[in-house]
Design a protein around this motif. Structure first.
Motif, short mmCIF file in Angstrom:
data_model
loop_
_atom_site.label_atom_id
_atom_site.label_comp_id
_atom_site.label_asym_id
_atom_site.label_seq_id
_atom_site.Cartn_x
_atom_site.Cartn_y
_atom_site.Cartn_z
N LYS A 89 0.82 -1.21 0.00
CA LYS A 89 0.00 0.00 0.00
C LYS A 89 0.86 1.26 0.00
N HIS A 90 1.93 1.22 -0.78
CA HIS A 90 2.86 2.34 -0.85
C HIS A 90 2.57 3.11 -2.14
N LYS A 91 1.80 4.19 -2.02
CA LYS A 91 1.34 4.91 -3.21
C LYS A 91 2.50 5.54 -3.98
N ARG A 92 3.41 6.13 -3.23
CA ARG A 92 4.56 6.76 -3.90
C ARG A 92 5.34 5.74 -4.73
N GLY A 93 5.58 4.57 -4.14
CA GLY A 93 6.32 3.54 -4.85
C GLY A 93 5.57 3.04 -6.07
N PHE A 94 4.25 2.89 -5.95
CA PHE A 94 3.45 2.44 -7.08
C PHE A 94 3.54 3.42 -8.24
N ILE A 95 3.38 4.70 -7.94
CA ILE A 95 3.45 5.72 -8.99
C ILE A 95 4.82 5.74 -9.64
N GLN B 31 4.13 0.51 -22.96
CA GLN B 31 4.16 -0.78 -22.28
C GLN B 31 3.25 -0.82 -21.05
N ARG B 32 2.57 0.28 -20.78
CA ARG B 32 1.74 0.36 -19.58
C ARG B 32 0.36 -0.27 -19.80
N ALA B 33 -0.36 -0.43 -18.69
CA ALA B 33 -1.64 -1.12 -18.71
C ALA B 33 -2.65 -0.46 -19.64
N GLU B 34 -2.64 0.88 -19.72
CA GLU B 34 -3.64 1.57 -20.54
C GLU B 34 -3.44 1.34 -22.04
N ALA B 35 -2.30 0.75 -22.43
CA ALA B 35 -2.07 0.47 -23.85
C ALA B 35 -2.77 -0.81 -24.31
N CYS B 36 -3.38 -1.53 -23.39
CA CYS B 36 -4.10 -2.76 -23.75
C CYS B 36 -5.30 -2.41 -24.64
N VAL B 37 -5.49 -3.16 -25.73
CA VAL B 37 -6.61 -2.94 -26.66
C VAL B 37 -7.64 -4.05 -26.57
N TRP B 38 -7.53 -4.92 -25.56
CA TRP B 38 -8.50 -5.99 -25.31
C TRP B 38 -8.59 -6.98 -26.47
N CYS B 39 -7.47 -7.28 -27.08
CA CYS B 39 -7.51 -8.26 -28.17
C CYS B 39 -7.73 -9.68 -27.65
N GLU C 247 -9.03 -7.30 -18.20
CA GLU C 247 -9.78 -6.69 -17.11
C GLU C 247 -8.84 -6.23 -15.99
N ARG C 248 -7.88 -7.07 -15.66
CA ARG C 248 -6.95 -6.70 -14.59
C ARG C 248 -6.06 -5.53 -15.01
N LEU C 249 -5.67 -5.49 -16.28
CA LEU C 249 -4.88 -4.36 -16.76
C LEU C 249 -5.70 -3.07 -16.68
N ALA C 250 -6.98 -3.16 -17.01
CA ALA C 250 -7.86 -1.99 -16.90
C ALA C 250 -7.95 -1.52 -15.45
N GLU C 251 -8.00 -2.47 -14.50
CA GLU C 251 -8.03 -2.12 -13.09
C GLU C 251 -6.75 -1.40 -12.67
N ILE C 252 -5.62 -1.89 -13.19
CA ILE C 252 -4.33 -1.27 -12.84
C ILE C 252 -4.26 0.14 -13.40
N ALA C 253 -4.70 0.32 -14.65
CA ALA C 253 -4.71 1.66 -15.26
C ALA C 253 -5.61 2.60 -14.47
N ALA C 254 -6.76 2.10 -14.02
CA ALA C 254 -7.68 2.92 -13.24
C ALA C 254 -7.09 3.25 -11.87
N LEU C 255 -6.39 2.29 -11.28
CA LEU C 255 -5.75 2.54 -9.99
C LEU C 255 -4.70 3.64 -10.10
N TYR C 256 -3.93 3.58 -11.17
CA TYR C 256 -2.91 4.61 -11.40
C TYR C 256 -3.55 5.98 -11.52
N GLN C 257 -4.61 6.08 -12.32
CA GLN C 257 -5.27 7.37 -12.51
C GLN C 257 -5.91 7.86 -11.21
N SER C 258 -6.45 6.92 -10.43
CA SER C 258 -7.08 7.30 -9.16
C SER C 258 -6.07 7.89 -8.20
N ILE C 259 -4.93 7.22 -8.06
CA ILE C 259 -3.91 7.71 -7.13
C ILE C 259 -3.32 9.04 -7.62
N LYS C 260 -3.07 9.12 -8.92
CA LYS C 260 -2.53 10.37 -9.48
C LYS C 260 -3.50 11.53 -9.27
#
Length: 533
Positions: free
Chosen positions: A304-310, A320-328, A343-356
């Motif tokens: 739960k280290h937000k700074r480290g995650f970012i 190469q990041r999660a948001e580049a996934c095109v759901w192929c 789905e999990r990549l979308a969750e990671i991308a959303a987590l990143y945006q939420s923390i930012k």
């Protein structure tokens, strides 16, 4: 030895309670007591010497550790060793360790005469068993263990780190050399005493009367080559629980191991993505680094280290990041774990945006002012991007400084200011990123061996007081820097081109939480001087 203290944030030992705990442990058959030169800022050895003085010397085993970071010569090794004997009020150590060895901390033992002295003390009977504690990667361990004759090695070993931090390989290296293991951090700093609700329920269903922590102690003690399991006990309840676990000890059998595996799986399942990094999903047709994205997520899920995650996430190139996934869906046809990867990549991308989007994760600037810093010399050690830990930051390096007592020889050199002798995390991004840990000292201060230095002319600083919670990382990171720059500009303070900036940890505002659990970090940025403006 993690002893009870009088105040939470101070090293002073509650000697009455600590003596009671030691007496109970001794009466119950505990015979191994571990201390070290920097523990409790030098007070631990003094206390244990008094606490054990009333017992026959041959009835207990005492372990302490050479403060290698202070050693610059054989004479230093002799001085500190004899000082430790005197502080502990003994004529010999049953177990004596080279403390916290790793790539850097091993270097003092390469100084001519240092290891010779330790072996001479062993031959003279003043060291009965010579070993080392270790904090680094397996390859470094393999090199150190074959460089000298050792009687034992102290490793961080628990059922989470067995695979998570490759403790298995470290254990196998030591065991393969026929050397016994002493275990530290069997409960991983208390993490394995709590776990998740589902994991706890699995343990309680199997052994309703046993504590969750007891499973971690038993796991470590069940390893065939483990000689001693160290548990840092800071209250009587922990003493009682550990004594109960070991008084009628039963090694883990196959059924127990199955329970432990289910509990660990539940713990990791509830907080992590069950990726094994097999790589079958790669290469991604669109370039996403799927295993790396999952690893970054899992590190955050565990810590739960937000700074480290970012920091870790932004270290990956955008394509190469999660948001580049095109759901192929190509990856899902190859994943043996049947992970719903898009789905999990979308969750990671959303987590990143939420923390930012949290804009500093809850922190706020409560003060900003100009400060003049006289010409000075910064003394410490320099790191770069290659030294970042799994969280993307330098927390592991800070741990090495505190565990290894690296601040001790610098504290008497620091500048005497109204802010006190503060520890510093010093950074500069251009022309090339560098990160320093150390202290500011008066100009021309002699640099102790094993440290590096930077000389600063008199400079002006924009100092922002960043208020927030340390535990979730909200007082650190890029958003804090941006907010501090903006706060300075609001009062006419403009940073210089390619500025130095640093985090300053000042008493009492950094170490004492307010009613809301917040502390204050000083964030300092080099700015244009009055004359230059």
């Amino acid at each position: 030895m993690r002893l009870p203290t009088i105040a939470k944030d101070k090293p002073d030992i509650d000697e009455v309670l600590a003596q009671k705990m030691i007496d109970e442990a001794y009466a119950s058959g505990v015979t191994y007591f571990d201390t070290a030169y920097p523990y409790h800022r030098g007070l631990s050895e003094l206390f244990i010497g008094k606490a054990l003085k009333k017992y026959p010397r041959d009835s207990f085993h005492l372990a302490s550790k050479m403060p290698g970071w202070l050693v610059q010569s054989r004479a230093d090794a002799e001085k500190y060793f004899n000082e430790q004997l005197a502080k502990c009020q003994v004529d010999y150590f049953d177990y004596y360790l080279c403390h916290a060895l790793g790539e850097e901390n091993y270097k003092p033992y390469l100084i001519p005469g240092v290891m010779d002295f330790l072996h001479e003390m062993k031959a003279a009977g003043k060291i009965r068993h010579l070993g080392f504690s270790f904090h680094d990667v397996p390859d470094v361990l393999d090199r150190i263990i074959h460089a000298h004759e050792w009687d034992f090695v102290q490793l961080q070993l628990n059922y989470l780190d067995w695979e998570f931090q490759d403790a298995k390989r470290q254990y196998d290296i030591v065991t393969g050399c026929g050397i016994p293991v002493i275990v530290m951090e069997p409960v991983r700093g208390g993490l394995l005493a709590t776990l998740s609700e589902e994991a706890v329920s699995i343990f309680k269903a199997a052994e309703p009367k046993k504590s969750v922590a007891s499973w971690a102690i038993r796991y470590a003690a069940s390893k065939p080559n483990v000689m001693v399991v160290l548990s840092g006990m800071s209250n009587e309840e922990q003493v009682h629980d550990n004594l109960a676990t070991m008084r009628d000890f039963h090694p883990l059998d196959r059924d127990d191991e199955a329970v432990l595996k289910r509990a660990l799986d539940a713990f990791l399942k509830n907080r992590t993505i069950p990726c094994t990094a097999c790589g079958y999903c790669m290469p991604c047709p669109n370039g996403v680094d799927i295993p790396r994205m999952f690893r970054i997520h899992n590190e955050y899920a565990l810590r739960k280290h937000k700074r480290g995650f970012i920091a870790d996430y932004e270290d990956v190139s955008p394509e190469q990041r999660a948001e580049a996934c095109v759901w192929c869906g190509e990856c899902m046809t190859h994943c043996p774990q049947k992970i719903m990867i898009p789905e999990r990549l979308a969750e990671i991308a959303a987590l990143y945006q939420s923390i930012k989007s949290e804009g500093g994760m809850g922190m706020k600037i409560v003060n900003c002012y100009r400060e003049r810093m006289d010409a000075s010399r910064f003394i410490g050690r320099k790191y770069d991007d290659s030294n970042r830990d799994a969280t993307g930051g330098f927390g592991t390096k800070w741990g090495e400084w505190f565990d290894g007592g690296l601040f001790s020889p610098l504290e008497k050199l620091t500048i005497d200011t109204p802010e006190g002798a503060s520890y510093i995390g010093l950074m500069r991004c251009a022309p090339k990123f560098q990160y320093w840990i150390g202290v500011f000292c008066p100009a021309k201060t002699a640099v102790p061996e094993g440290y590096e230095s930077l000389d600063f002319p008199a400079i002006d600083l924009s100092v922002s007081w960043v208020k927030g919670k340390q535990e979730n990382g909200e007082i650190y990171g890029a958003k804090v820097h941006e907010a501090s720059v903006a706060a300075g500009r609001a009062i006419g303070l403009e940073q210089v081109k390619e500025p130095w900036y640093f985090e300053r940890y000042c008493e009492p505002r950094f170490n004492h939480k307010d009613a809301a659990g917040d502390i204050i970090l000083d964030y300092c940025i080099e700015i244009a001087t009055e004359k230059a403006r």
